[in-house]
Design an enzyme around this catalytic site. Structure first.
Site, PDB file in Angstrom:
ATOM      1  N   GLU B  51     -83.746  21.768 -76.921  1.00 20.86           N
ATOM      2  CA  GLU B  51     -84.083  20.345 -76.829  1.00 20.86           C
ATOM      3  C   GLU B  51     -85.420  19.603 -76.459  1.00 20.86           C
ATOM      4  OE1 GLU B  51     -81.481  21.844 -75.808  1.00 20.86           O
ATOM      5  OE2 GLU B  51     -79.804  21.250 -76.610  1.00 20.86           O
ATOM      6  N   PHE B 113     -66.184  19.332 -69.882  1.00 18.72           N
ATOM      7  CA  PHE B 113     -66.917  20.509 -70.305  1.00 18.72           C
ATOM      8  C   PHE B 113     -68.222  19.784 -71.018  1.00 18.72           C
ATOM      9  CE2 PHE B 113     -68.780  23.384 -73.914  1.00 18.72           C
ATOM     10  CZ  PHE B 113     -69.074  24.168 -73.113  1.00 18.72           C
ATOM     11  N   GLN B 114     -69.353  20.450 -70.417  1.00 12.43           N
ATOM     12  CA  GLN B 114     -70.642  19.791 -71.130  1.00 12.43           C
ATOM     13  C   GLN B 114     -70.814  18.261 -70.511  1.00 12.43           C
ATOM     14  OE1 GLN B 114     -71.590  21.283 -75.117  1.00 12.43           O
ATOM     15  NE2 GLN B 114     -72.555  23.140 -73.972  1.00 12.43           N
ATOM     16  N   LYS B 163     -68.272  11.060 -78.038  1.00 17.21           N
ATOM     17  CA  LYS B 163     -67.501  11.789 -79.004  1.00 17.21           C
ATOM     18  C   LYS B 163     -66.540  10.992 -79.768  1.00 17.21           C
ATOM     19  CE  LYS B 163     -66.230  16.263 -80.866  1.00 17.21           C
ATOM     20  NZ  LYS B 163     -66.020  17.642 -80.736  1.00 17.21           N
ATOM     21  N   MET B 480    -105.933  26.602 -64.513  1.00 18.87           N
ATOM     22  CA  MET B 480    -106.376  25.597 -63.577  1.00 18.87           C
ATOM     23  C   MET B 480    -105.891  25.691 -62.162  1.00 18.87           C
ATOM     24  SD  MET B 480    -108.086  22.765 -63.754  1.00 18.87           S
ATOM     25  CE  MET B 480    -108.365  21.735 -64.973  1.00 18.87           C
TER      26      MET B 480
END
Lengths: 174, 573
Positions: B51, B113-114, B163, B480
């Site tokens: 993502e 969940f999630q 959902k 760097m």
């Protein structure tokens, strides 16, 4: 120095979280915060007391929140500013009458009386509340709860008639 | 009869109505309903491998096209993986709309969940965000999200949709008028302020036009150049504004700031007037703020009022759209000239700047025997492409050298992560840019450390047919960080060694469906690049093993005054 900011915001879920999150993120200190409905059911009024010199940034960052509609800073002379406080103090039954009488000078009302305590309710501007606390301290404060400050700008036309607070006697320091 | 749609179909319909061509994303449980109607949609979905990659793709797309980039992810980890690209877009004012699935409304708050509190987590990294709990609110939420992302100061907006809300139905109605009583960004500058600004510019004998990313976000390059020429204003372009004025323009001074060039840095220090446009006095530009441009009066033009006075008090603040206000300034200046006004004499100032440029050019030395210097590779890419490319960089030494040594001649040809400094930005952002501009050559100039953070998106590029070029500057270290340890930590090198041989970049590229090439010596740089540029049908990775000890100069050490710029290694104490 404390500044009072009055923010008119859309009455939407989470708007208070947006305001407090922004303050936390930008490192601005909140002294007190109160939120409540307005005459317009679509709007809420948040009154915030802040410390610090960054007033311009605080106001601009508040405006930057999409749900903020109007922000007003109220100087000490520009607003009617109030807090409410509940104070529970020790109260020897022999002193009860005296305490209630001196509290009435501050327009503080007893709202709960027990065997050895009295609880007073008082509202007013911060100075008024602090004067009352000083008096109560001589009896012994057990606990207290205090609201955030709420404020409305003074109506310019009627400014002269606005009372500073509930007319109160100053504590005599002696 | 109104059409009955599921929330998911309404979401996709709403995206189509916003003329969305492409969505970058990764599906998952809570967002599943939205991935069904997308099959029948005109919207192209590009499946990223992570993502974060999808988010940076949306950012690269937005950078290159000027349109809103769209990213979609599921709840929980899908949403939390978006936080970096969202904050990146927040810092660089990139318009992005992120759509995330959420667990069903009945499960919110039950540690389902999630489940993650996406709305709360994303609040400080977005311009605004939504949790849509009523299916009928979907069309309006999407319309508002695009409006907020693309107007005023652009930025990321997230729309979180549970959902069950995606599965419910609504009677489709085109969204009504946008009702945002607290959101009315100014566009035109206040005429009085514009007049005051022109007064200051007329009086100034050592002005500098300080152009920031806001100039590009407002498509203001042409206006900027016209105004700079009219008012004889030498112009610096910040890291976010490279290309706003062509680097070859006689008034262009290049990049100021921590790794800017001597002339750009010193011009600002010595200026009697800074005309800041769409710039925010970032610490990388100002160095120690109380020592920055001590003699300069400030005209500050920004669409975001909160930027004005945040770091530096403005003598003339002007709130509004950068291009609109530059045009107002031009108009006002022309009017004054017509009436007989003339600029303060700038000849000696311009001559001073010219002499500084001659005396302190950016420089490096390429030993023909090697090792390869990154600056050399960058110049060779520029030579072989004629500069006709969109350059995308990661974060670190390679980024600074790319900004310094690529001569930018056009706006929106330089894409990088400025404010947040997100390592790993280059590969996915280049993919997004190539999707937006398929006919342009898109080259990621990346470091080996950055590359290893998001390189799996090359799989996305090869499978989706997005033929970007990636030049991996392999100095086998976090360059760097190493430079700072060398300069400020007594050469005690800690956790910077990436090794020169692992991974095998050529083999790695091939395994992901790309062409893999390697230039082993300076003489191989040109020919290898030519080979790479000849490939047009798939992504190419070119590895350049580079000098592991090179350092970026000029440099203003963190917290130091810009007066103390270290021009080259010879100036080190």
């Amino acid at each position: 120095m404390n500044h009072v900011i009055s923010a008119l915001v859309e009455n939407k879920p989470g708007v208070l979280a947006r305001v407090s999150s922004m303050f936390a993120r930008r490192g601005f200190n909140i002294h007190s915060l109160a939120v409540g409905p307005t005459v317009d059911p679509n709007m809420s009024l948040i009154t915030i007391v802040v410390d610090g010199p960054e007033m311009e940034q605080i106001i601009k960052q508040l405006y930057k929140l999409v749900n903020t509609v109007k922000v007003t800073e109220l100087g000490p002379e520009e607003g009617v500013i109030r807090e409410i406080m509940l104070v529970r103090v020790n109260s020897d039954p022999t002193k009860r009458a005296e305490m209630i009488e001196s509290a009435s000078v501050f327009s503080a009302r007893p709202v709960d009386v027990g065997a050895a305590t009295i609880t007073f309710e008082i509202s007013g501007d911060p100075e008024h509340l602090s004067n009352f606390l000083e008096l109560m301290r001589t009896y012994g404060i057990i606990e207290l709860a205090q609201s955030g400050r709420i404020a409305l700008p003074k109506d310019r036309k009627t400014k002269r008639h606005t009372t500073a607070s509930t007319k109160s006697a100053r504590m005599d320091p002696s | 009869m109104p059409e009955t749609l599921t929330g998911a179909s309404a979401l996709i319909r709403a995206l189509e109505n916003e003329k969305v061509e492409v969505v970058f994303g990764v599906p998952g449980g809570a967002i599943l309903p939205a991935y069904d109607p997308i099959l029948d949609s005109t919207v192209r979905h590009i499946l990223a491998r992570h993502e974060q990659g999808a988010g940076h793709m949306a950012s690269g797309y937005a950078h290159a096209s000027g349109k809103v980039g769209v990213v979609m992810a599921t709840s929980g980890p899908g949403a939390t993986n978006l936080i970096t690209p969202l904050q990146d877009a927040m810092m660089d004012s990139i318009p992005i709309v992120a759509i995330t699935g959420q667990v069903p409304t009945t499960s919110i708050g039950y540690d389902a969940f999630q489940e993650a509190h996406t709305w709360g987590i994303s609040m400080p990294v977005t311009k605004h965000n939504y949790l849509v709990t009523e299916v009928s609110d979907i069309p309006n939420a999407i319309k508002e999200a695009f409006h907020l992302a693309s107007t005023g100061r652009p930025g990321p907006v997230l729309v979180d949709i549970p959902k069950d809300v995606l599965n419910q139905t609504l009677d489709w109605q085109s969204p009504g008028k946008i009702d945002l009583p607290g959101y009315r960004p100014s566009i035109k500058g206040h005429p009085k302020q514009v007049r005051s600004a022109v007064d200051l510019i007329l009086e100034s004998s050592r002005p500098v036009l300080y152009a920031g990313g806001g100039v590009l976000r407002s498509n203001g390059s042409e206006s900027l150049v016209r105004f700079a020429e009219l008012a004889a204003l030498p112009t610096v372009t910040t890291l976010m504004a490279r290309g706003a004025i062509p680097d070859s323009h006689p008034l262009a001074l290049g990049m100021p700031g921590m790794h800017g060039n001597y002339t750009a840095i010193t011009a600002m220090q010595k200026a009697d007037l800074l005309v800041a446009v769409g710039a925010r006095f970032d610490d990388r530009v100002t160095g120690r703020p109380d020592a920055f441009a001590p003699e300069a009066k400030i005209i500050h033009i920004d669409v975001d009022p909160a930027e004005i006075g945040k770091v530096r008090k403005a003598d003339v603040p002007i709130v509004g759209d950068a291009r609109t206000i530059i045009d107002q300034l031009t108009e006002e200046a022309e009017l004054r000239i017509e009436k007989g006004a003339h600029w303060m004499d700038r000849e000696s100032w311009l001559e001073t700047l010219h002499n500084w440029k001659r005396k302190h050019p950016l420089s490096y030395n390429q030993d023909p025997e090697g090792p390869i210097q990154m600056q050399y590779v960058i110049e060779q890419i520029h030579r072989l492409t004629g500069g006709e490319a969109i350059v995308v960089a990661g974060v670190g030494q390679h980024q600074m050298w790319a900004s310094q040594f690529w001569g930018f001649e056009r706006p929106n040809t330089w894409i990088n992560s400025g404010g947040l400094g997100t390592m790993g930005y280059a590969v996915p952002a280049a993919i997004g840019a190539k999707v937006a501009e398929p006919d342009q050559l898109v080259i990621a100039i990346d470091g080996d450390g950055c590359f290893q953070m998001t390189l799996q998106e090359l799989i996305t590029a090869s499978i989706e047919g997005i033929p970007i070029k990636v030049a991996v500057m392999n100095n086998s270290s976090l360059g760097m960080v190493k430079q700072w340890q060398r300069l400020f930590y007594d050469e005690r090198y800690s956790a910077i060694d990436l090794t020169s041989h692992t991974p095998d970049y050529v083999g790695l590229a091939e395994s992901m469906g790309c062409i893999g090439l390697r230039a082993k010596s300076p003489s191989e740089v040109g020919p290898t690049l030519e080979k790479a540029l000849a490939v047009t049908d798939r992504p190419v990775v070119i590895e350049f093993p580079c000098d592991p000890d090179a350092m970026v100069f000029p440099m203003v050490p963190a917290g130091a005054s810009n007066d103390d710029v270290i021009v080259s290694a010879e100036d080190l104490p």
